[in-house]
Scaffold this active site. Structure first.
Site, PDB file in Angstrom:
ATOM      1  N   LYS A   2       0.720  -1.173   0.196  1.00  0.00           N
ATOM      2  CA  LYS A   2      -0.001   0.126   0.009  1.00  0.00           C
ATOM      3  C   LYS A   2       0.774   1.200  -0.078  1.00  0.00           C
ATOM      4  CE  LYS A   2      -4.336  -1.739   1.622  1.00  0.00           C
ATOM      5  NZ  LYS A   2      -5.323  -1.721   2.531  1.00  0.00           N
ATOM      6  N   LYS A  39      -4.366  -9.616  -6.323  1.00  0.00           N
ATOM      7  CA  LYS A  39      -5.463  -9.989  -5.962  1.00  0.00           C
ATOM      8  C   LYS A  39      -6.606  -8.893  -6.413  1.00  0.00           C
ATOM      9  CE  LYS A  39      -6.354  -7.265  -1.668  1.00  0.00           C
ATOM     10  NZ  LYS A  39      -6.716  -6.773  -0.369  1.00  0.00           N
ATOM     11  N   LYS A  73     -11.010  -3.733  -4.501  1.00  0.00           N
ATOM     12  CA  LYS A  73     -12.090  -2.630  -4.862  1.00  0.00           C
ATOM     13  C   LYS A  73     -11.445  -1.449  -5.062  1.00  0.00           C
ATOM     14  CE  LYS A  73     -13.693  -2.865   0.183  1.00  0.00           C
ATOM     15  NZ  LYS A  73     -12.814  -3.451   0.786  1.00  0.00           N
TER      16      LYS A  73
END
Ligand code: TYM
Length: 335
Positions: free
Chosen positions: A118, A200, A203
């Protein structure tokens, strides 16, 4: 287990209100939540505090949190039987997270792979919240003495650190926290991006073609699956170097219950066009009733707010007790 009979286990899990949930959230988490709620006392939360580790506009955050709560209701998780709430409504989460920060080593938090990913993705905003994110997650879990935490594969490391923190704390102060066990389903624990099937499905991916949102209508689902990255072999089987097809087989298996051998037999001699059409049809069949239910629930904002308020009251009752105990153990002055 007889119909309606409950175990004495507490199952707990959360989802961030960082966007519309995807097929990955659905198969990796939601479906298991639904099944586990039939047999256990469950606590489900919308992790809106976690959602601010990336920048949101206030209106978006508010809307997404309400929408995520509506998804949980649409899944059939009953608010009277379970505790369903918004994390920010129970301020004990932030308080316990602070205390647990002081029982977490910088080195162990630095090892979290999701932080590394992230911080690359949001290089302009590598805030400290992103770093301490797993400690807030540990607080979410430990506040409620959860036995089992159903999550997708990507959260496994966060569950391990939650256990480590709990063990360390218990080692100093006695048996305060229950050690939570992850529950990772055999199927669906890692649904991959349709465009980059090494990553992965997420969203918050900027490429909307990479994920299927639970709000996607039939046309959109068909288009996204049609454009999913595959390989040039044009033979449907599960194998090395076939991440795209493996992922679609996994999705198809999650929707239909068929195993890989059955899927290979079903598509023997057929090309990827036929296979993708069948996957799209199966996904639509799975999602359509859920989407209809979601839209129905979302139209009744007063009902959602009532459920959220009651859920927070029930959650806070438990959370307060845990925090009181923790504060006493640590040595905060009590009057
Ligand atoms: P979040 O919001 O990213 O995802 C919610 C749940 O969905 C699972 N999931 C997936 N499973 C399979 N394939 C995928 N592509 C996929 N994408 C997401 C996640 O593993 C998760 O179970 N930090 C958590 C939220 C959280 C939490 C907690 C979870 C906050 N506090 C306490 C458990 C317990 C998160 O960001 O999940």
């Amino acid at each position: 287990m007889e119909n309606g009979a409950k175990t004495n286990k507490t199952v707990l899990s959360f989802v961030q209100s960082s966007g519309t949930p995807t097929l990955g959230n659905y198969f990796g988490a939601f479906k298991n939540w639904h099944d586990m709620a039939l047999e256990n006392d469950c606590i489900f939360g919308v992790a809106d505090l976690h959602a601010i580790t990336v920048r949101n506009t206030p209106a978006d955050l508010r809307r997404r949190s309400l929408e995520m709560y509506a998804w949980l209701l649409a899944l059939g998780l009953e608010p009277e039987k379970n505790i369903i709430f918004l994390q920010s409504h129970v301020q004990e989460h932030a308080l316990l997270a602070w205390i647990l920060n002081c029982y977490t080593q910088f080195g162990e938090a630095s090892r979290m792979t999701q932080f590394k990913e992230k911080s690359q993705k949001h290089a302009d905003n590598v805030n400290v919240g992103l770093f301490t994110y797993p400690i807030l997650m540990a607080a979410d879990i430990l506040l409620y003495n959860a036995d089992m935490v159903p999550v997708g594969d990507d959260q496994k490391q966060h569950l391990e650190i939650a256990r480590d923190i709990a063990e360390r704390f218990n080692g100093i102060y006695g048996d305060v926290f229950k050690l939570p066990a992850p529950y990772i389903g055999k199927k669906g624990a890692k649904i991959l991006s349709l465009q980059e099937p090494e990553k992965k499905m997420s969203k918050s991916d900027l490429n909307v073609k990479s994920f299927i949102s639970l709000t996607d209508n039939t046309d959109v689902v068909v288009k996204k699956i049609k454009s999913a990255v595959t390989d040039s072999e044009a033979r449907v089987y599960y194998g090395e170097g076939k991440n795209g097809i493996n992922n679609l087989m996994n999705i198809y298996s999650c929707c239909t219950g068929k195993d890989f051998a059955e899927i290979e037999a079903e598509f023997a001699g057929k090309g990827y066009g036929d296979f993708k059409a069948a996957v799209a049809e199966a996904v639509v069949a799975e999602l359509e009733p859920l989407r209809n239910e979601y839209e129905h629930i979302l139209s009744d904002k007063a009902y959602i707010e009532k459920c959220a308020k009651e859920g927070a009251e029930k959650a806070q009752y438990i959370a307060r007790k845990t925090v009181r105990k923790v504060m006493k153990k640590v040595g905060f002055y009590q009057v």
